[in-house]
Scaffold this motif. Structure first.
Motif, short mmCIF file in Angstrom:
data_model
loop_
_atom_site.label_atom_id
_atom_site.label_comp_id
_atom_site.label_asym_id
_atom_site.label_seq_id
_atom_site.Cartn_x
_atom_site.Cartn_y
_atom_site.Cartn_z
N ALA A 100 26.06 32.65 45.89
CA ALA A 100 27.29 32.90 45.13
C ALA A 100 28.36 33.43 46.08
O ALA A 100 28.06 34.24 46.95
N VAL A 101 29.57 32.94 45.93
CA VAL A 101 30.69 33.40 46.75
C VAL A 101 31.79 33.94 45.84
O VAL A 101 31.88 33.56 44.67
N GLN A 102 32.63 34.79 46.40
CA GLN A 102 33.68 35.43 45.63
C GLN A 102 34.59 34.40 44.96
O GLN A 102 35.07 34.62 43.85
N ALA A 103 34.84 33.27 45.61
CA ALA A 103 35.74 32.26 45.05
C ALA A 103 35.03 31.29 44.11
O ALA A 103 35.68 30.42 43.52
N GLY A 104 33.71 31.43 43.94
CA GLY A 104 32.97 30.54 43.05
C GLY A 104 33.29 30.81 41.59
O GLY A 104 33.89 31.82 41.24
N SER A 105 32.86 29.90 40.74
CA SER A 105 33.11 30.10 39.31
C SER A 105 31.87 30.68 38.64
O SER A 105 30.74 30.48 39.08
N SER A 106 32.11 31.42 37.57
CA SER A 106 31.04 32.09 36.84
C SER A 106 31.38 32.07 35.36
O SER A 106 32.50 31.75 34.98
N VAL A 107 30.40 32.42 34.55
CA VAL A 107 30.63 32.41 33.10
C VAL A 107 29.76 33.47 32.43
O VAL A 107 28.62 33.68 32.80
N CYS A 108 30.36 34.16 31.46
CA CYS A 108 29.62 35.06 30.59
C CYS A 108 29.14 34.23 29.41
O CYS A 108 29.90 33.44 28.85
N VAL A 109 27.88 34.39 29.05
CA VAL A 109 27.26 33.50 28.07
C VAL A 109 27.94 33.55 26.70
O VAL A 109 28.29 32.53 26.14
N ALA A 110 28.14 34.71 26.14
CA ALA A 110 28.65 34.80 24.77
C ALA A 110 30.12 34.41 24.63
O ALA A 110 30.52 33.79 23.65
N THR A 111 30.95 34.77 25.63
CA THR A 111 32.39 34.56 25.49
C THR A 111 32.93 33.39 26.29
O THR A 111 34.03 32.92 26.03
N GLY A 112 32.20 32.96 27.32
CA GLY A 112 32.69 31.87 28.17
C GLY A 112 33.72 32.33 29.19
O GLY A 112 34.28 31.53 29.93
N SER A 113 33.98 33.63 29.26
CA SER A 113 34.95 34.15 30.22
C SER A 113 34.28 34.32 31.59
O SER A 113 33.07 34.47 31.68
N PRO A 114 35.07 34.33 32.66
CA PRO A 114 34.50 34.44 34.01
C PRO A 114 34.25 35.89 34.42
O PRO A 114 34.78 36.83 33.83
N PHE A 115 33.43 36.04 35.48
CA PHE A 115 33.27 37.33 36.13
C PHE A 115 34.46 37.57 37.05
O PHE A 115 35.10 36.62 37.51
N LEU A 116 34.74 38.82 37.32
CA LEU A 116 35.77 39.19 38.29
C LEU A 116 35.09 39.96 39.42
O LEU A 116 34.73 41.12 39.25
N PRO A 117 34.88 39.30 40.58
CA PRO A 117 34.29 40.02 41.71
C PRO A 117 35.35 40.91 42.36
O PRO A 117 36.25 40.43 43.03
N MET A 118 35.28 42.20 42.13
CA MET A 118 36.29 43.14 42.60
C MET A 118 36.11 43.48 44.08
O MET A 118 37.08 43.49 44.83
N THR A 119 34.88 43.77 44.48
CA THR A 119 34.59 44.16 45.86
C THR A 119 33.32 43.46 46.32
O THR A 119 32.29 43.57 45.65
N VAL A 120 33.42 42.75 47.43
CA VAL A 120 32.24 42.15 48.06
C VAL A 120 32.28 42.50 49.55
O VAL A 120 33.30 42.94 50.06
N GLN A 121 31.17 42.29 50.21
CA GLN A 121 31.13 42.57 51.64
C GLN A 121 32.04 41.55 52.35
O GLN A 121 32.08 40.39 51.97
N PRO A 122 32.79 41.94 53.37
CA PRO A 122 33.76 41.04 53.99
C PRO A 122 33.27 40.27 55.21
O PRO A 122 33.95 39.37 55.68
N ARG A 123 32.08 40.57 55.72
CA ARG A 123 31.68 40.03 57.01
C ARG A 123 31.05 38.66 56.95
O ARG A 123 31.25 37.85 57.85
N ALA A 124 30.23 38.37 55.96
CA ALA A 124 29.53 37.09 55.87
C ALA A 124 30.27 36.18 54.90
O ALA A 124 30.36 36.48 53.72
N VAL A 125 30.77 35.06 55.42
CA VAL A 125 31.52 34.09 54.61
C VAL A 125 30.73 32.79 54.58
O VAL A 125 30.21 32.35 55.62
N ALA A 126 30.61 32.19 53.43
CA ALA A 126 29.89 30.92 53.28
C ALA A 126 30.85 29.83 52.84
O ALA A 126 31.81 30.08 52.13
N THR A 127 30.52 28.61 53.27
CA THR A 127 31.32 27.45 52.89
C THR A 127 30.53 26.56 51.96
O THR A 127 29.36 26.37 52.11
#
Length: 104
Positions: free
Chosen positions: A77-104
């Motif tokens: 999972a990456v900060q820019a990826g999409s996510s979904v909450c099951v009941a409402t269909g709304s996305p997660f908001l990743p507020m703080t993640v580690q900054p050093r490891a970036v994936a493509t």
């Protein structure tokens, strides 16, 4: 889509401000000393505020993540990826993640 990798210690909330915690991060790979989260890892949401429809976010997961970085065959999972909450269909908001490891 590239972005910082989401891990167990990342601060993630539902769209309504309820904290979301991964229930089964992958213990095989660590970033910042903490297990990474893969696509499909279930999250528990607590303290979600009431939405206009009267439905609370209770669980969710990342739907898309890194295309080229896999852990046990599953995209991380990456900060820019999409996510979904099951009941409402709304996305997660990743507020703080580690900054050093970036994936493509």
């Amino acid at each position: 889509m590239p972005g910082p990798i989401v891990h167990l210690g990342a601060v993630v909330t539902c769209s309504h401000g309820g904290p979301a915690t991964p229930l089964a991060p992958s213990p095989r790979v660590l970033v910042g000393g903490q297990p990474v989260v893969t696509v499909g890892t279930p999250y528990a949401v607590t303290g979600c505020s009431l939405t206009p429809s009267g439905v609370f976010c209770a669980s969710g997961q990342w739907v898309t993540g890194a295309a080229r970085v896999l852990v046990t065959g599953v995209p991380v999972a990456v900060q820019a990826g999409s996510s979904v909450c099951v009941a409402t269909g709304s996305p997660f908001l990743p507020m703080t993640v580690q900054p050093r490891a970036v994936a493509t």
